[in-house]
Design an enzyme around this catalytic site. Sequence first.
Site: not given
Length: 263
Positions: A20, A65, A92, A146, A159, A163
Amino acid sequence: MRIVDLLAPPANLKVVVTGGAAGIGAVIARAFHEVGAQVYVCDINASAVERMKLEFPGLHGGVVDVGIKQQVDRIMDEAISLLGGLDVLVNNAGIAGPTGNIEALDSDAWEQTVATNLNSQYFFLSKAVPWLKKSRQNPHIIAMSSVAGRLGYPFRTPYASTKWAIVGLMKSLAGELGPDNIRVNAILPGVVEGERMDRVIDARAQALGIDFDSMREQYLEKISLRRMVTMEDVAAMALFLSSRAAVNITGQAISVDGNVEYL
């Protein structure tokens, strides 16, 4: 109550935003702060966390982390203590991961992408859900996926895999937590303007052996509206989903992308 009043999130929401302190996460945190929420941000970048705390008085933050459960446990204990509970978790945190052919991908980079993008979602959820069950403020989980969580994404398999998994996690939790009045939704940003997207375009351009401008134009041609979205577009959706107007919206993977047709 007027319908327009339903669009405002409940007053004094207690919100945790992972990842954030920069990018989309920072804009989401700022949006919640602006509507009077109590906000805790966590991020691996210590200086970015300090900048957020200085820029937005009253906002809390810590360094973590997100791929290491012990650190997540510590940071969530701190967040809950400072906020006095929890109403909204914005999961997020994430990284772009490596770009390249599947046979050439580095296994450590693959595992780091899974740890940061997917495992972290579980780590935060396991700590957050018991507190969300106690909330009387429209408790809600936002899982950041995403457009690559609904489309194939050549050369970006680590990735995309994470997602897609996040959408499956969200759909399952919506059913699991619905009886506890906890809503769960995923936001699927598309091609988001900013430095991170520029790096992604540059990496893919190099993988395909073309120049940056040509690669950028290819991205825009895949979007029905022929434009990128902004981080503010994504933050606005996060606020809406946490408002009274969205009280019956759960289990949804909501794209904010101008309709990306393919990747």
